[in-house]
Design a protein around this motif. Structure first.
Motif, PDB file in Angstrom:
ATOM      1  N   MET A   1      21.760   1.469   1.879  1.00 36.23           N
ATOM      2  CA  MET A   1      20.843   0.476   2.416  1.00 36.23           C
ATOM      3  C   MET A   1      19.883   0.014   1.323  1.00 36.23           C
ATOM      4  SD  MET A   1      19.936   2.480   5.981  1.00 36.23           S
ATOM      5  CE  MET A   1      19.014   1.112   6.687  1.00 36.23           C
ATOM      6  N   PRO A   2      19.537  -1.273   1.300  1.00 39.71           N
ATOM      7  CA  PRO A   2      18.529  -1.728   0.334  1.00 39.71           C
ATOM      8  C   PRO A   2      17.260  -0.907   0.483  1.00 39.71           C
ATOM      9  CG  PRO A   2      19.545  -3.588   1.437  1.00 39.71           C
ATOM     10  CD  PRO A   2      20.029  -2.360   2.160  1.00 39.71           C
ATOM     11  N   ARG A   3      16.721  -0.458  -0.631  1.00 44.68           N
ATOM     12  CA  ARG A   3      15.524   0.388  -0.582  1.00 44.68           C
ATOM     13  C   ARG A   3      14.381  -0.300   0.161  1.00 44.68           C
ATOM     14  NH1 ARG A   3      14.477   2.460  -6.201  1.00 44.68           N
ATOM     15  NH2 ARG A   3      16.316   3.700  -5.680  1.00 44.68           N
ATOM     16  N   GLU A   4      14.285  -1.624  -0.015  1.00 45.48           N
ATOM     17  CA  GLU A   4      13.210  -2.367   0.637  1.00 45.48           C
ATOM     18  C   GLU A   4      13.365  -2.347   2.157  1.00 45.48           C
ATOM     19  OE1 GLU A   4       9.783  -4.612   1.050  1.00 45.48           O
ATOM     20  OE2 GLU A   4      10.575  -3.603  -0.734  1.00 45.48           O
ATOM     21  N   ALA A   5      14.620  -2.240   2.641  1.00 47.68           N
ATOM     22  CA  ALA A   5      14.844  -2.183   4.085  1.00 47.68           C
ATOM     23  C   ALA A   5      14.405  -0.848   4.669  1.00 47.68           C
ATOM     24  CB  ALA A   5      16.317  -2.426   4.400  1.00 47.68           C
ATOM     25  N   VAL A   6      14.515   0.208   3.858  1.00 46.76           N
ATOM     26  CA  VAL A   6      14.120   1.538   4.316  1.00 46.76           C
ATOM     27  C   VAL A   6      12.628   1.765   4.116  1.00 46.76           C
ATOM     28  CG1 VAL A   6      14.537   4.024   4.057  1.00 46.76           C
ATOM     29  CG2 VAL A   6      16.418   2.402   3.754  1.00 46.76           C
ATOM     30  N   TYR A   7      12.118   1.294   2.978  1.00 47.86           N
ATOM     31  CA  TYR A   7      10.709   1.470   2.630  1.00 47.86           C
ATOM     32  C   TYR A   7      10.079   0.116   2.319  1.00 47.86           C
ATOM     33  CZ  TYR A   7      12.252   6.312   2.048  1.00 47.86           C
ATOM     34  OH  TYR A   7      12.794   7.556   2.251  1.00 47.86           O
ATOM     35  N   PRO A   8       9.740  -0.670   3.330  1.00 50.99           N
ATOM     36  CA  PRO A   8       9.145  -1.982   3.078  1.00 50.99           C
ATOM     37  C   PRO A   8       7.856  -1.867   2.278  1.00 50.99           C
ATOM     38  CG  PRO A   8       9.760  -1.749   5.386  1.00 50.99           C
ATOM     39  CD  PRO A   8       9.908  -0.392   4.763  1.00 50.99           C
ATOM     40  N   GLY A   9       7.694  -2.751   1.337  1.00 48.89           N
ATOM     41  CA  GLY A   9       6.482  -2.738   0.523  1.00 48.89           C
ATOM     42  C   GLY A   9       6.599  -1.946  -0.756  1.00 48.89           C
ATOM     43  N   GLY A  10       7.694  -1.165  -0.898  1.00 50.74           N
ATOM     44  CA  GLY A  10       7.904  -0.414  -2.131  1.00 50.74           C
ATOM     45  C   GLY A  10       6.914   0.739  -2.275  1.00 50.74           C
ATOM     46  N   GLY A  11       6.692   1.148  -3.520  1.00 55.43           N
ATOM     47  CA  GLY A  11       5.789   2.265  -3.795  1.00 55.43           C
ATOM     48  C   GLY A  11       6.512   3.591  -3.868  1.00 55.43           C
ATOM     49  N   ASP A  12       5.733   4.657  -4.105  1.00 57.55           N
ATOM     50  CA  ASP A  12       6.303   5.991  -4.226  1.00 57.55           C
ATOM     51  C   ASP A  12       6.311   6.674  -2.860  1.00 57.55           C
ATOM     52  OD1 ASP A  12       3.661   6.624  -3.750  1.00 57.55           O
ATOM     53  OD2 ASP A  12       3.257   7.289  -5.796  1.00 57.55           O
ATOM     54  N   THR A  13       6.621   7.976  -2.863  1.00 53.92           N
ATOM     55  CA  THR A  13       6.725   8.710  -1.607  1.00 53.92           C
ATOM     56  C   THR A  13       5.423   8.695  -0.830  1.00 53.92           C
ATOM     57  OG1 THR A  13       8.451  10.164  -2.503  1.00 53.92           O
ATOM     58  CG2 THR A  13       7.239  10.961  -0.585  1.00 53.92           C
ATOM     59  N   GLU A  14       4.318   8.840  -1.524  1.00 49.39           N
ATOM     60  CA  GLU A  14       3.019   8.844  -0.845  1.00 49.39           C
ATOM     61  C   GLU A  14       2.754   7.501  -0.158  1.00 49.39           C
ATOM     62  OE1 GLU A  14      -1.717   9.545  -1.897  1.00 49.39           O
ATOM     63  OE2 GLU A  14      -0.163  10.173  -3.325  1.00 49.39           O
ATOM     64  N   ASP A  15       3.058   6.419  -0.872  1.00 45.03           N
ATOM     65  CA  ASP A  15       2.890   5.087  -0.272  1.00 45.03           C
ATOM     66  C   ASP A  15       3.794   4.919   0.947  1.00 45.03           C
ATOM     67  OD1 ASP A  15       1.065   4.302  -2.225  1.00 45.03           O
ATOM     68  OD2 ASP A  15       2.631   3.568  -3.559  1.00 45.03           O
ATOM     69  N   ALA A  16       5.046   5.389   0.805  1.00 46.36           N
ATOM     70  CA  ALA A  16       6.009   5.254   1.901  1.00 46.36           C
ATOM     71  C   ALA A  16       5.561   6.044   3.125  1.00 46.36           C
ATOM     72  CB  ALA A  16       7.385   5.728   1.449  1.00 46.36           C
ATOM     73  N   GLU A  17       5.097   7.273   2.911  1.00 48.11           N
ATOM     74  CA  GLU A  17       4.646   8.090   4.032  1.00 48.11           C
ATOM     75  C   GLU A  17       3.458   7.453   4.737  1.00 48.11           C
ATOM     76  OE1 GLU A  17       3.899  11.888   2.284  1.00 48.11           O
ATOM     77  OE2 GLU A  17       6.010  12.516   2.390  1.00 48.11           O
ATOM     78  N   ARG A  18       2.562   6.870   3.947  1.00 47.37           N
ATOM     79  CA  ARG A  18       1.408   6.202   4.548  1.00 47.37           C
ATOM     80  C   ARG A  18       1.848   5.003   5.385  1.00 47.37           C
ATOM     81  NH1 ARG A  18      -1.560   6.560   0.471  1.00 47.37           N
ATOM     82  NH2 ARG A  18      -0.837   4.690  -0.613  1.00 47.37           N
ATOM     83  N   HIS A  19       2.826   4.260   4.865  1.00 47.70           N
ATOM     84  CA  HIS A  19       3.302   3.062   5.550  1.00 47.70           C
ATOM     85  C   HIS A  19       4.023   3.418   6.850  1.00 47.70           C
ATOM     86  CE1 HIS A  19       4.698  -1.102   5.875  1.00 47.70           C
ATOM     87  NE2 HIS A  19       5.889  -0.609   6.186  1.00 47.70           N
ATOM     88  N   ILE A  20       4.946   4.382   6.799  1.00 50.15           N
ATOM     89  CA  ILE A  20       5.702   4.714   8.006  1.00 50.15           C
ATOM     90  C   ILE A  20       4.823   5.429   9.038  1.00 50.15           C
ATOM     91  CG2 ILE A  20       7.906   4.742   6.807  1.00 50.15           C
ATOM     92  CD1 ILE A  20       7.848   7.737   6.741  1.00 50.15           C
ATOM     93  N   SER A  21       3.795   6.139   8.572  1.00 51.33           N
ATOM     94  CA  SER A  21       2.857   6.751   9.518  1.00 51.33           C
ATOM     95  C   SER A  21       2.078   5.682  10.259  1.00 51.33           C
ATOM     96  CB  SER A  21       1.889   7.690   8.783  1.00 51.33           C
ATOM     97  OG  SER A  21       2.575   8.808   8.264  1.00 51.33           O
ATOM     98  N   GLN A  22       1.695   4.634   9.548  1.00 57.16           N
ATOM     99  CA  GLN A  22       0.986   3.534  10.185  1.00 57.16           C
ATOM    100  C   GLN A  22       1.888   2.816  11.185  1.00 57.16           C
ATOM    101  OE1 GLN A  22      -2.165   2.731  10.145  1.00 57.16           O
ATOM    102  NE2 GLN A  22      -1.860   0.961  11.483  1.00 57.16           N
ATOM    103  N   GLU A  23       3.166   2.629  10.793  1.00 57.56           N
ATOM    104  CA  GLU A  23       4.122   2.013  11.716  1.00 57.56           C
ATOM    105  C   GLU A  23       4.286   2.855  12.975  1.00 57.56           C
ATOM    106  OE1 GLU A  23       7.384  -0.694   9.448  1.00 57.56           O
ATOM    107  OE2 GLU A  23       7.678   1.470   9.320  1.00 57.56           O
ATOM    108  N   MET A  24       4.353   4.173  12.807  1.00 56.73           N
ATOM    109  CA  MET A  24       4.494   5.064  13.955  1.00 56.73           C
ATOM    110  C   MET A  24       3.273   4.980  14.862  1.00 56.73           C
ATOM    111  SD  MET A  24       5.977   7.315  15.851  1.00 56.73           S
ATOM    112  CE  MET A  24       7.284   8.291  15.123  1.00 56.73           C
ATOM    113  N   LYS A  25       2.085   4.950  14.272  1.00 57.41           N
ATOM    114  CA  LYS A  25       0.859   4.867  15.081  1.00 57.41           C
ATOM    115  C   LYS A  25       0.841   3.570  15.885  1.00 57.41           C
ATOM    116  CE  LYS A  25      -3.396   5.862  16.358  1.00 57.41           C
ATOM    117  NZ  LYS A  25      -3.777   4.625  17.043  1.00 57.41           N
ATOM    118  N   GLU A  26       1.181   2.460  15.258  1.00 64.02           N
ATOM    119  CA  GLU A  26       1.212   1.184  15.966  1.00 64.02           C
ATOM    120  C   GLU A  26       2.274   1.197  17.065  1.00 64.02           C
ATOM    121  OE1 GLU A  26       1.835  -1.709  12.943  1.00 64.02           O
ATOM    122  OE2 GLU A  26      -0.175  -1.484  12.074  1.00 64.02           O
ATOM    123  N   SER A  27       3.423   1.817  16.770  1.00 66.44           N
ATOM    124  CA  SER A  27       4.503   1.900  17.755  1.00 66.44           C
ATOM    125  C   SER A  27       4.071   2.731  18.959  1.00 66.44           C
ATOM    126  CB  SER A  27       5.744   2.524  17.107  1.00 66.44           C
ATOM    127  OG  SER A  27       6.757   2.744  18.053  1.00 66.44           O
TER     128      SER A  27
END
Length: 278
Positions: free
Chosen positions: A113-139
């Motif tokens: 899968m395109p990395r951008e599709a899995v981790y929108p916005g790019g960045g390292d693991t810390e950035d990704a975890e912050r982003h997906i945590s925010q998505e989960m909270k909104e969800s």
């Protein structure tokens, strides 16, 4: 007398030695070989994914209830399971090369899968975890709102707490909503829960109005669902074709586009009725 001799000058203007056929082919092939070596070694902008964990939103995850409510009594007692499904993907900074992609390409339980599709916005693991945590909270917020609106309950009277460990992203939204409704109202008849004793898995985002949206990694999620005992899989209607591509034997796809549609489908599953299918 000594004799002085001069070295003859090399002839000029004569024919030059010609390259042999083998040497010519070798020189032509060299750039291709170098390009191939570079392609093998160069990192690619992809992530590798595989079927991830499932979590029964009516039960516990990590020893704690996935859904708990305060302010009202929980119904509980549903003998079936509502499985939220996930994919597991390589970390954002993981190096993925051509051989990795080639191996994954020929496996049904892997996806590139395109990395951008899995981790929108790019960045390292810390950035990704912050982003997906925010998505989960909104969800989660949208799931609670959709469930309480459906039940005509006020958030002032009911407090809902959702826990799903380190799982992130928005794709559990639909099943959070279904789980909340099951906990608060069962199947709405005063007897029994939403599942009718079946193991039902699925995926899909949800908004506050109850609209179900598309998610990534659906074919891998169907494999995780069947692996963990599901016989029905609720899938966003727009992704039926994608879900059918690698559908495991014994798993039935049920298309949904709204919360009401998902609840109606569960009603048909409970009663062995006319269950919609992709």
């Amino acid at each position: 007398m000594s004799e002085t001799r001069s070295t003859p000058a090399p002839a000029t203007g004569g024919p030059r030695p010609r390259l042999t056929r083998g040497r010519t082919l070798a020189l032509c092939a060299l750039p291709v070989v170098l390009l191939f070596v570079v392609a093998l070694c160069a990192p690619l902008p992809y992530s590798l994914a595989q079927p991830g964990e499932t979590a029964n939103v009516l039960g516990k995850h990590g020893g704690k209830p996935v859904i708990s409510v305060e302010g009202v009594s929980e119904r509980g007692g549903d003998k079936g399971r509502l499985l939220s499904v996930t994919i597991a993907a390589t970390q954002p900074e993981a190096t993925v090369r051509l051989p990795d992609v080639a191996r994954a390409w020929f496996r049904d339980d892997r996806a590139v899968m395109p990395r951008e599709a899995v981790y929108p916005g790019g960045g390292d693991t810390e950035d990704a975890e912050r982003h997906i945590s925010q998505e989960m909270k909104e969800s989660q917020d949208k799931a609670v709102t959709a469930a309480l609106r459906h039940l005509h309950r006020s958030p002032d009277d009911v407090h809902v707490k959702l826990r799903l460990g380190d799982v992130g992203g928005p794709s559990a939204g639909l099943f959070f909503t279904l789980g909340i409704i099951d906990k608060l109202d069962g199947n709405g008849t005063g007897a029994g829960g939403l599942t009718g004793g079946h193991t039902v898995a699925g995926t899909g985002t949800i908004d506050a109005s109850g609209k179900v949206g598309a998610v990534g990694g659906v074919p891998l999620k169907t494999q995780a669902a069947r692996r963990d005992g599901a016989t029905y899989f609720l899938v966003p209607r727009s992704q039926c074709g994608e879900a059918r591509a690698q559908l495991p034997s014994g798993l039935r796809l049920v298309p949904v586009s709204t919360l009401k549609g998902a609840l109606d489908a569960l009603g048909e599953i409970r009663t062995d009725g006319d269950v919609p299918h992709c």
